[in-house]
Scaffold this active site. Structure first.
Site, mmCIF file in Angstrom:
data_model
loop_
_atom_site.group_PDB
_atom_site.id
_atom_site.type_symbol
_atom_site.label_atom_id
_atom_site.label_comp_id
_atom_site.label_asym_id
_atom_site.label_seq_id
_atom_site.Cartn_x
_atom_site.Cartn_y
_atom_site.Cartn_z
ATOM 1 N N SER A 125 63.928 -13.823 19.843
ATOM 2 C CA SER A 125 64.559 -14.934 19.144
ATOM 3 C C SER A 125 63.818 -15.386 17.900
ATOM 4 O O SER A 125 64.290 -16.255 17.187
ATOM 5 C CB SER A 125 64.720 -16.125 20.095
ATOM 6 O OG SER A 125 63.456 -16.479 20.612
ATOM 7 N N HIS A 162 59.123 -21.158 19.453
ATOM 8 C CA HIS A 162 60.157 -21.389 18.443
ATOM 9 C C HIS A 162 59.662 -22.324 17.356
ATOM 10 O O HIS A 162 58.582 -22.905 17.461
ATOM 11 C CB HIS A 162 61.413 -21.990 19.103
ATOM 12 C CG HIS A 162 62.256 -20.972 19.798
ATOM 13 N ND1 HIS A 162 63.336 -21.301 20.577
ATOM 14 C CD2 HIS A 162 62.189 -19.615 19.836
ATOM 15 C CE1 HIS A 162 63.880 -20.198 21.062
ATOM 16 N NE2 HIS A 162 63.200 -19.170 20.632
ATOM 17 N N ASP A 184 67.785 -25.337 20.295
ATOM 18 C CA ASP A 184 67.307 -25.081 21.649
ATOM 19 C C ASP A 184 67.812 -26.047 22.706
ATOM 20 O O ASP A 184 67.350 -26.001 23.837
ATOM 21 C CB ASP A 184 65.769 -25.097 21.661
ATOM 22 C CG ASP A 184 65.199 -23.863 21.001
ATOM 23 O OD1 ASP A 184 63.985 -23.849 20.734
ATOM 24 O OD2 ASP A 184 65.965 -22.914 20.741
#
Lengths: 212, 175
Positions: free
Chosen positions: B30, B69, B96
């Protein structure tokens, strides 16, 4: 590593020991071996393959780490001179959500020249535009409106028309007549080494007084 | 030498899932093309405030596996200095919120384990996998070490076999 190069010195010592044994039998064997620094009666053995492979691998990894560090340091030699302008072309709508939070939708024109940030050690540039403002409840609000990945120098000079990619929502209803900054942030991701980040702050933007 | 230090690194890597370890392996794609699956991140949490654009590693309540992230939204309180943060993977379409716990809209400081910053020796370290040959060739070996951890997460029996084998190695090695 120093011990590996001592192989030649050890063989020299062996030869000199043999020489001494034949020509000077008066010197005691023990004394000779003490001079050499080995234990009595013990011969020095050759390094095994595993030992040498181990030493070589350690050396290689050390050199590699050094090379990575130097590559990273070379990034400091680069003096970048980026430039950017952001223009709000239109406020598409400005509403209060059912939950009570303000939301606004904008169309932006983002023009930038970030080519000077690229070095041989740059893998990609991650850039984003954030609206930054203060409210009575929050000392700082940073809301990312748009982002992009620039994979190479050729793509680093651009001009783009876009509406906000991510929703501009406040925690509360403080956005009417709000003054805010639009900041273009960039994160330099290197092939090897430390990531750099910096930004250009553009101030003087203001949201409308009333909902539309 | 390298064998003993590799063992130490190995053991450190094996403690990753569910523990406060300073080493994390990127498990999903991701964050591509920045971080690839299998890349290793070394983390540190400093007292500096969390700001938009930073890459953070966080744990969601009830999930073992930490997520790496980027922060896209920050709201910092005037009075307490507490911060509420929203994250998103570079390569993901949406933010998220789907990954957070039921009803959770924001991450707080206690959820965040560390920041991935960059090259190291004492500072946080991010090592990138790379597809190019040449000086980057050696960096490819580091991502593969991370793959071992991914396999161990998916098939935990291998973890136990490896621990047993390494234990034997430590006992029988003379180094």
């Amino acid at each position: 590593m120093a011990r590996d190069s001592g192989i030649w010195q050890n063989s020299f010592i062996f030869i000199s020991v043999d020489f001494n044994f034949s020509l000077r039998p008066k010197i005691k064997r023990q004394q000779l071996q003490q001079r050499q620094g080995t234990k009595t009666g013990k011969k020095k053995k050759m390094h095994s393959f595993g030992y040498r492979a181990n030493a070589l691998l350690t050396f290689a990894v050390t050199i590699l780490a050094l090379m990575c560090a130097i590559a990273s340091l070379s990034d400091n030699l680069n003096t970048p001179s980026p430039s950017a302008q952001i223009e709000i072309l239109n406020i598409n709508w400005f509403q209060k959500q059912p939950h009570g939070n303000d939301e606004v939708s904008l169309t932006l024109n983002i023009t930038a020249d970030l080519q000077s940030l690229f070095t041989w050690n740059t893998k990609q540039l991650f850039i984003f535009v954030a609206a930054e403002y203060e409210t009575p409840k929050n000392a700082l609000n940073q809301v990312s409106l748009w982002d992009a990945i620039i994979p190479a120098k050729e793509f680093a000079k651009f001009s783009i028309h876009t509406s906000n990619k991510y929703r501009f929502i406040d925690q509360g209803h403080n956005l009417r007549s709000k003054e805010f900054n639009l900041t273009l942030h960039w994160h330099v991701m290197p092939k090897t080494g430390k990531m750099f980040a910096n930004k250009i702050v553009m101030s003087g933007y203001r949201l409308p007084e009333d909902y539309r | 030498m390298i064998v003993t230090s590799a063992l130490i690194i190995w053991k450190a890597l094996m403690c990753i899932t569910g523990s406060e370890s300073p080493v994390v392996v990127v498990l999903s794609g991701s964050m591509e093309p920045g971080f690839k699956r299998g890349d290793i991140l070394f983390l540190h949490m400093s007292k500096d405030p969390i700001r938009a654009g930073e890459i953070v590693v966080f744990n969601v309540d009830g999930r073992e596996i930490p997520i790496v992230h980027r922060v896209i939204k920050v709201h910092e309180r005037q009075d307490t200095g507490e911060v509420e943060v929203l994250t998103k993977g570079d390569n993901n379409y949406g933010d998220d919120r789907l990954l957070y716990a039921q009803g959770q809209l924001w991450l707080k400081r206690q959820h965040i384990m560390g920041r991935a910053v960059g090259s190291g020796f004492g500072a946080p370290l991010a090592i990138f996998g790379e597809d190019l040959p040449g000086p980057n060739l050696a960096l490819r070996f580091l991502p593969y070490v991370g793959w071992v951890t991914i396999i161990m997460t998916e098939k935990p029996i291998i973890k136990y076999i490896l621990i047993g084998a390494l234990g034997l190695l430590v006992i029988t090695s003379k180094d």
